[in-house]
Design a protein around this motif. Structure first.
Motif, short mmCIF file in Angstrom:
data_model
loop_
_atom_site.label_atom_id
_atom_site.label_comp_id
_atom_site.label_asym_id
_atom_site.label_seq_id
_atom_site.Cartn_x
_atom_site.Cartn_y
_atom_site.Cartn_z
N UNK A 95 0.84 -1.20 0.00
CA UNK A 95 0.00 0.00 0.00
C UNK A 95 0.87 1.25 0.00
N UNK A 96 1.96 1.20 0.77
CA UNK A 96 2.79 2.39 0.91
C UNK A 96 3.72 2.60 -0.29
N UNK A 97 4.26 1.52 -0.84
CA UNK A 97 5.31 1.67 -1.86
C UNK A 97 4.95 1.08 -3.21
N UNK A 98 3.84 0.31 -3.27
CA UNK A 98 3.38 -0.22 -4.56
C UNK A 98 2.22 0.62 -5.05
N UNK A 99 1.27 -0.06 -5.74
CA UNK A 99 0.09 0.64 -6.23
C UNK A 99 0.15 0.84 -7.73
N UNK A 100 -0.92 1.43 -8.30
CA UNK A 100 -1.00 1.61 -9.75
C UNK A 100 0.21 2.36 -10.30
N UNK A 101 0.73 1.86 -11.42
CA UNK A 101 1.89 2.50 -12.04
C UNK A 101 3.21 2.07 -11.43
N UNK A 102 3.15 1.20 -10.43
CA UNK A 102 4.39 0.74 -9.79
C UNK A 102 4.54 -0.77 -9.95
N UNK A 103 5.75 -1.26 -9.69
CA UNK A 103 6.04 -2.68 -9.94
C UNK A 103 6.65 -3.37 -8.73
N UNK A 104 6.33 -4.65 -8.63
CA UNK A 104 6.98 -5.50 -7.64
C UNK A 104 7.60 -6.69 -8.36
N UNK A 105 8.84 -7.02 -8.02
CA UNK A 105 9.52 -8.16 -8.63
C UNK A 105 9.50 -9.35 -7.69
N UNK A 106 9.24 -10.53 -8.26
CA UNK A 106 9.30 -11.79 -7.50
C UNK A 106 10.14 -12.78 -8.30
N UNK A 107 10.69 -13.77 -7.62
CA UNK A 107 11.47 -14.81 -8.30
C UNK A 107 10.78 -16.14 -8.06
N UNK A 108 10.20 -16.68 -9.13
CA UNK A 108 9.35 -17.86 -9.00
C UNK A 108 10.17 -19.14 -9.15
N UNK A 109 9.77 -20.25 -8.52
CA UNK A 109 8.61 -20.32 -7.62
C UNK A 109 8.92 -19.77 -6.24
N UNK A 110 7.96 -19.03 -5.70
CA UNK A 110 8.12 -18.51 -4.34
C UNK A 110 6.74 -18.39 -3.71
N UNK A 111 6.67 -17.66 -2.61
CA UNK A 111 5.43 -17.52 -1.83
C UNK A 111 4.40 -16.77 -2.67
N UNK A 112 3.28 -17.43 -2.97
CA UNK A 112 2.31 -16.85 -3.91
C UNK A 112 1.68 -15.57 -3.39
N UNK A 113 1.65 -15.39 -2.08
CA UNK A 113 0.97 -14.20 -1.55
C UNK A 113 1.70 -12.90 -1.88
N UNK A 114 3.01 -12.97 -2.13
CA UNK A 114 3.69 -11.73 -2.52
C UNK A 114 3.03 -11.17 -3.78
N UNK A 115 2.85 -12.03 -4.79
CA UNK A 115 2.24 -11.50 -6.02
C UNK A 115 0.74 -11.29 -5.87
N UNK A 116 0.12 -12.12 -5.06
CA UNK A 116 -1.32 -11.99 -4.87
C UNK A 116 -1.67 -10.64 -4.23
N UNK A 117 -0.98 -10.32 -3.15
CA UNK A 117 -1.26 -9.04 -2.46
C UNK A 117 -0.84 -7.87 -3.35
N UNK A 118 0.25 -8.05 -4.10
CA UNK A 118 0.67 -6.99 -5.03
C UNK A 118 -0.47 -6.67 -5.99
N UNK A 119 -1.06 -7.70 -6.58
CA UNK A 119 -2.14 -7.47 -7.57
C UNK A 119 -3.33 -6.79 -6.91
N UNK A 120 -3.68 -7.23 -5.71
CA UNK A 120 -4.83 -6.63 -5.03
C UNK A 120 -4.62 -5.12 -4.82
#
Ligand SMILES: *Cc1c(COP(=O)(O)O)cnc(C)c1O
Length: 359
Positions: A95-120
């Motif tokens: 909420x503080x550092x992501x959001x529309x127009x911003x990106x989060x990087x993950x290295x798969x396979x990893x904890x699915x909630x990182x990308x799940x919460x990012x998308x939300x």
């Protein structure tokens, strides 16, 4: 007539995060502690409940809990933020550092909630891969970071669901190259040979996330924390809902931290059991497995994973079926349980992989 508004377009594709909870005698699917918290803790909690002012809002900044958490991690209170499970901490970070127009990087396979919460939170997700042994290739990672310039880079070490501990050099290389915040999820940090906590500094954009759900035996309480530079902690406080952390949760966390010695002892028991399971898996025909720095192990039966999962369930043992996750074809994950539960798992697995599978 009034109509329900449609779900946000970018959420339509999202399926919720599920880990099937099935009532079976041996539940080794969600990496909880197999042990209830110490009896003395439960007595203190009962007594402490009497002291809560239930008609008042709780301490908004959870100062005592944060100070106790900091003391246990050898960090000053200004660097500690607590949330309702580390999942809420992750959500606040996004909420503080992501959001529309911003990106989060993950290295798969990893904890699915990182990308799940990012998308939300409307954050775009960019994915890098891993080597065959599930470690991150620093050169590839640096390429992903250079191309995508993510505001947030997630690392998970020990990584869920592979158990892999990232070498310190890899974490340092990512830290040096990342253009934004590096968030290291150490939900299993207590079981690991090293922690990135020692790398946290007031002038470095690094956050280390911890939880009370695993080593601390408090999954039901929903308490997590992170250690971060004070300016990051202030940002997290700004996006968290007012009074988000219940008085009961703050109390439970504070009291739990008074039982560090018992917690450490339980971690040692779980580590010894992990080594025993690992050795048994290595000896077992029909199964490949990976070394783990956490309280669970990833393995791949030669027989179809879904069939083996079902046979284990029929024997009363529930493990996690990861076989449909990208990069984890044919894999199952088992949490370390009590010695008796682990025996039940090993017996059931050895029977399941020895019998000819008809599918
Ligand atoms: C279990 C787990 C968590 C814990 O989440 P809580 O919300 O604290 O229960 C966080 N990260 C990873 C990688 C996990 O496996």
């Amino acid at each position: 007539m009034a109509e329900f508004p449609p779900l946000r377009d970018d959420l339509v594709e999202l399926t919720g995060y599920h880990s099937p909870q099935v009532e079976v005698p041996v539940r080794l699917n969600t990496n909880e502690s197999p042990y209830a918290p110490p009896e003395t803790f439960l007595r203190e909690l009962e007594a402490g409940l009497r002291g809560i002012d239930f008609h008042r809002y709780p301490d908004r900044s959870a100062t005592e809990l944060r100070a106790a958490t900091g003391a246990s991690l050898r960090q000053p209170v200004e660097r500690v933020f607590c949330g309702n499970g580390s999942n809420e901490v992750l959500q606040c970070l996004l909420l503080a550092f992501g959001g529309p127009g911003r990106r989060a990087a993950v290295f798969r396979p990893s904890y699915l909630l990182h990308e799940h919460i990012a998308r939300i939170t409307g954050t775009e997700v960019v994915g890098g891969g891993r080597r065959a042994d599930f470690t991150i290739d620093p050169d590839e990672a640096l390429g992903v970071l250079a191309d995508a310039r993510p505001e947030i880079t997630f690392l998970c070490t020990p990584n869920n669901p592979t158990g892999v501990v990232e070498p310190r050099e890899t974490v340092e290389a990512v830290l040096d190259a990342a253009p934004g915040l590096v968030v290291i999820d150490e939900a299993y940090g207590e079981f690991a040979p090293w922690s990135a906590l020692e790398l946290v500094a007031d002038d470095r954009p690094l956050v280390v996330v911890r939880t009370f759900s695993k080593a601390w035996s408090l999954a039901a309480v929903r308490l997590g924390a992170c250690v971060a530079p004070p300016r990051v902690v202030e940002a997290l406080e700004a996006v968290a809902l007012p009074y988000h952390l219940p008085a009961f949760t703050q109390l439970a966390g504070r009291l739990a931290l008074g039982h560090e010695e018992e917690t450490r002892h339980r971690v040692d028991v779980i580590l010894a059991e992990r080594e025993r399971i690992q050795a048994a898996l290595e000896r077992m025909d029909g199964v490949a497995s990976w070394p783990s720095g956490a309280n669970f192990l990833l393995f791949r039966p030669h027989a179809p994973a879904g069939e083996v999962w079902r046979r284990l369930l029929d024997a009363g043992v529930l493990v996690r079926d990861c076989s449909s996750w990208e990069g984890l074809e044919g894999c199952l994950r088992v949490s370390v349980g009590t010695p008796e539960e682990n025996d039940a798992f090993l017996d059931a697995l050895s029977a399941a992989v020895q019998t000819e599978v008809v599918s």
